[in-house]
Design an enzyme around this catalytic site. Structure first.
Site, PDB file in Angstrom:
ATOM      1  N   ARG A 148     -80.130  22.979 -33.485  1.00 28.43           N
ATOM      2  CA  ARG A 148     -80.625  24.357 -33.504  1.00 28.43           C
ATOM      3  C   ARG A 148     -80.311  25.000 -32.167  1.00 28.43           C
ATOM      4  NH1 ARG A 148     -86.896  26.427 -33.583  1.00 28.43           N
ATOM      5  NH2 ARG A 148     -86.514  26.394 -31.345  1.00 28.43           N
ATOM      6  N   TYR A 160     -88.673  33.320 -27.662  1.00 30.64           N
ATOM      7  CA  TYR A 160     -89.058  32.139 -28.429  1.00 30.64           C
ATOM      8  C   TYR A 160     -87.959  31.074 -28.335  1.00 30.64           C
ATOM      9  CZ  TYR A 160     -89.326  28.784 -31.995  1.00 30.64           C
ATOM     10  OH  TYR A 160     -89.323  27.569 -32.619  1.00 30.64           O
ATOM     11  N   ASP A 211     -83.317  29.933 -35.458  1.00 33.06           N
ATOM     12  CA  ASP A 211     -84.671  30.317 -35.880  1.00 33.06           C
ATOM     13  C   ASP A 211     -84.960  31.745 -35.409  1.00 33.06           C
ATOM     14  OD1 ASP A 211     -87.355  30.485 -36.520  1.00 33.06           O
ATOM     15  OD2 ASP A 211     -87.918  28.579 -35.581  1.00 33.06           O
ATOM     16  N   HIS A 213     -87.797  33.227 -36.045  1.00 37.94           N
ATOM     17  CA  HIS A 213     -89.233  33.196 -35.750  1.00 37.94           C
ATOM     18  C   HIS A 213     -89.972  34.461 -36.183  1.00 37.94           C
ATOM     19  CE1 HIS A 213     -92.660  31.279 -33.581  1.00 37.94           C
ATOM     20  NE2 HIS A 213     -91.991  30.211 -33.937  1.00 37.94           N
ATOM     21  N   GLU A 237     -83.449  30.593 -40.054  1.00 35.72           N
ATOM     22  CA  GLU A 237     -84.856  30.269 -40.342  1.00 35.72           C
ATOM     23  C   GLU A 237     -85.765  31.457 -40.041  1.00 35.72           C
ATOM     24  OE1 GLU A 237     -85.966  26.723 -38.264  1.00 35.72           O
ATOM     25  OE2 GLU A 237     -88.050  27.313 -38.081  1.00 35.72           O
ATOM     26  N   GLU A 263     -92.599  27.204 -42.579  1.00 37.26           N
ATOM     27  CA  GLU A 263     -93.377  26.340 -41.687  1.00 37.26           C
ATOM     28  C   GLU A 263     -94.830  26.811 -41.584  1.00 37.26           C
ATOM     29  OE1 GLU A 263     -90.916  26.768 -38.124  1.00 37.26           O
ATOM     30  OE2 GLU A 263     -92.517  27.894 -37.165  1.00 37.26           O
ATOM     31  N   ARG A 284     -89.567  24.908 -45.831  1.00 31.61           N
ATOM     32  CA  ARG A 284     -89.908  24.217 -44.581  1.00 31.61           C
ATOM     33  C   ARG A 284     -91.360  23.751 -44.487  1.00 31.61           C
ATOM     34  NH1 ARG A 284     -87.805  23.570 -40.299  1.00 31.61           N
ATOM     35  NH2 ARG A 284     -89.248  24.619 -38.887  1.00 31.61           N
ATOM     36  N   GLU A 340     -86.546  18.648 -39.142  1.00 28.18           N
ATOM     37  CA  GLU A 340     -86.581  19.072 -37.734  1.00 28.18           C
ATOM     38  C   GLU A 340     -87.135  17.936 -36.871  1.00 28.18           C
ATOM     39  OE1 GLU A 340     -89.292  22.306 -36.890  1.00 28.18           O
ATOM     40  OE2 GLU A 340     -88.114  22.948 -35.161  1.00 28.18           O
ATOM     41  N   TRP A 403     -95.112  37.219 -32.968  1.00 28.15           N
ATOM     42  CA  TRP A 403     -94.565  36.202 -32.087  1.00 28.15           C
ATOM     43  C   TRP A 403     -93.910  35.153 -32.951  1.00 28.15           C
ATOM     44  CZ3 TRP A 403     -95.116  30.853 -31.639  1.00 28.15           C
ATOM     45  CH2 TRP A 403     -94.356  30.288 -30.590  1.00 28.15           C
TER      46      TRP A 403
HETATM   47  O1  EZ4 Z   1     -93.168  27.921 -33.097  1.00 25.81           O
HETATM   48  O2  EZ4 Z   1     -94.453  24.774 -34.139  1.00 25.81           O
HETATM   49  O3  EZ4 Z   1     -89.178  25.661 -35.952  1.00 25.81           O
HETATM   50  N1  EZ4 Z   1     -90.044  25.492 -35.195  1.00 25.81           N
HETATM   51  C1  EZ4 Z   1     -90.914  26.406 -34.748  1.00 25.81           C
HETATM   52  C2  EZ4 Z   1     -91.990  25.939 -33.806  1.00 25.81           C
HETATM   53  C3  EZ4 Z   1     -93.255  26.780 -33.902  1.00 25.81           C
HETATM   54  C4  EZ4 Z   1     -94.433  25.985 -33.444  1.00 25.81           C
HETATM   55  C5  EZ4 Z   1     -95.731  26.748 -33.659  1.00 25.81           C
HETATM   56  O4  EZ4 Z   1     -96.819  25.944 -33.435  1.00 25.81           O
HETATM   57  O5  EZ4 Z   1     -90.802  27.550 -35.112  1.00 25.81           O
HETATM   58  O6  EZ4 Z   1     -91.499  25.915 -32.491  1.00 25.81           O
HETATM   59 CO    CO Z   2     -89.469  27.704 -36.799  1.00 25.66          CO
END
Ligand code: EZ4
Ligand code: CO
Length: 403
Positions: A148, A160, A211, A213, A237, A263, A284, A340, A403
């Site tokens: 990643r 992030y 990702d 996020h 992702e 997730e 996920r 992951e 976030w």
């Molecule tokens: O931000 O697990 O793909 N992984 C992620 C992680 C999440 C954290 C949040 O607790 O997006 O880094």
């Molecule tokens: Co993630």
């Protein structure tokens, strides 16, 4: 009948907080389940001690499905990350006990190995494209077949996935949420440049992931997916906030980049529309935040009908107990995609001795009976709980963002 005689919650902080449920049975067999919810650890601990454990003691540890239904269907207030993480911890510990009772590694109880190992992806990150690509090359040398990529964004102080400490990215970095500034306009053009540089340096015989996020609008996500298509990413992702599955219809119209989400999901109902409309390629959800092996298996079976594969969340805020259970699940599940894997710190690995091991880009859960992960309680007690929160994001004008 294998009577549950005791259950207790262990909270420890070997670098970060972990919540572990330990279930004891008559005859001495015990099982462990991970109950860690990043930044909300004590909420799950309280749900377990106040509501679950008193009703668990005295039940038959062998009746995994009935106990799952008891705590899910039997509760008027269903779902949500706190409840489902607590149920997951019970479920994981019970599967651990069942496999130990049979003297078999958990994957054998689930249906046996469907593959020789579990392909994992590691995290390469850096403050610049150059740094990220150099880090990715290091992962390639370590044998990773999937990486990643997250890099800093010019004009943004922090973003992030980019850590101060390269080895162990930990976003929950302060007792109260750290405030970061976000700009999708600054971020968007950087990702394709990162992937272009990475393909040039790493070649095409490696999977590359990214990702988002949960930060983009659907049309921004569609554009990012399209921008990345020439570099054949394994997945994009969490492109948009995960609450609105219908947003993925719009993303899908605009890109063939494979999409992954889930997730933050905690039940099959979060994933149903995405799977049935084939709006995603990878689901996920984890053992931990989505109700344990019992519920994750149900989600994976639904996904299999629609050609959606698994890609379990495996950040460091999921303890080695969750990782161990996930690897048994991954080794068995027919529609496995990828897992992951962010390595835990040496302190965490010492508190949670485990049977799983990394070799040639893949993890294997090992052959120990159960899920193969234990806890050293004496060592765990040396690391008391420390409050830690995930950050928050604001746009440059101060508006609260995801976030
Ligand atoms: O931000 O697990 O793909 N992984 C992620 C992680 C999440 C954290 C949040 O607790 O997006 O880094
Ligand atoms: Co993630």
């Amino acid at each position: 009948m294998l009577k549950i005689t005791d259950a207790r919650v262990i909270v420890t902080c070997p670098g970060r907080n972990f919540v572990t449920l330990r279930i004891e049975t008559r005859g001495g067999l015990h099982g462990l389940g991970d109950a860690t919810l990043n930044g909300r650890e004590l909420a799950v601990a309280s749900y377990l001690t106040g509501h679950i454990i008193p009703a668990l003691i005295g039940r038959d540890a062998q009746a995994i499905e009935d106990i799952w239904q008891y705590f899910y269907r039997g509760a008027y207030w269903r779902r949500g990350p706190v409840t489902m993480s607590a149920i997951a911890a019970v479920d994981t510990a019970l599967w651990d006990i069942k496999a130990k009772q049979a003297g078999l590694p958990l994957y054998q109880i689930l249906g046996g190995a469907s593959r020789t190992g579990v392909m994992v992806y590691g995290h390469a990150n850096g403050s610049s494209i150059e740094e990220t690509v150099a880090e990715a090359q290091r992962y390639q040398t370590m044998g990773y077949r999937a990486i990643r990529l997250q890099s800093g964004v010019p004009g943004l102080a922090a973003t992030y996935g980019v850590s101060r400490d390269k080895l162990f990215y930990e976003p929950a970095d302060a007792a109260l949420p750290t405030e970061t500034i976000w700009s999708s306009a600054k971020y968007l053009p950087t990702v394709a440049k990162l992937f272009e540089a990475a393909r040039e340096a790493l070649g095409w015989d490696i999977h590359l992931l990214h990702d988002g996020h949960h930060r983009l609008t659907p049309i921004e996500a569609g554009r990012l997916g399209r921008d990345l298509e020439p570099y054949r990413p394994f997945w994009l992702e969490d492109a948009t906030p995960a609450e609105n599955p219908a947003a993925f219809r719009l993303i899908r119209q605009h890109t063939t980049t494979p999409l992954a989400v889930g997730e933050v999901f905690n039940s099959i109902w979060d994933a149903k529309l995405l799977i049935e409309e084939q709006l995603i390629d990878y689901i996920r959800t984890t053992v931990l935040h989505a109700g344990g092996i019992t519920h994750l298996r149900r989600i994976a079976s639904l996904a299999d009908l629609y050609g959606v594969r698994t890609g379990c969340h495996g950040a460091t805020d999921l303890s080695p107990v969750c990782m161990g259970a996930a690897l048994h699940f991954d080794l068995w599940v027919p529609n496995f995609g990828i897992q992951e894997y962010m390595r835990h710190s040496a302190e965490t690995d010492a508190v949670f001795p485990h049977a799983y091991s990394f070799n040639d880009g893949a993890l294997h859960p090992g052959e120990a009976p159960g899920h193969g992960v234990d806890i050293d309680e004496k060592l765990a007690a040396e690391y008391p709980y420390r409050p830690a929160s995930l950050p928050i994001n604001r746009l440059e004008d101060g508006t609260m963002h995801n976030w």
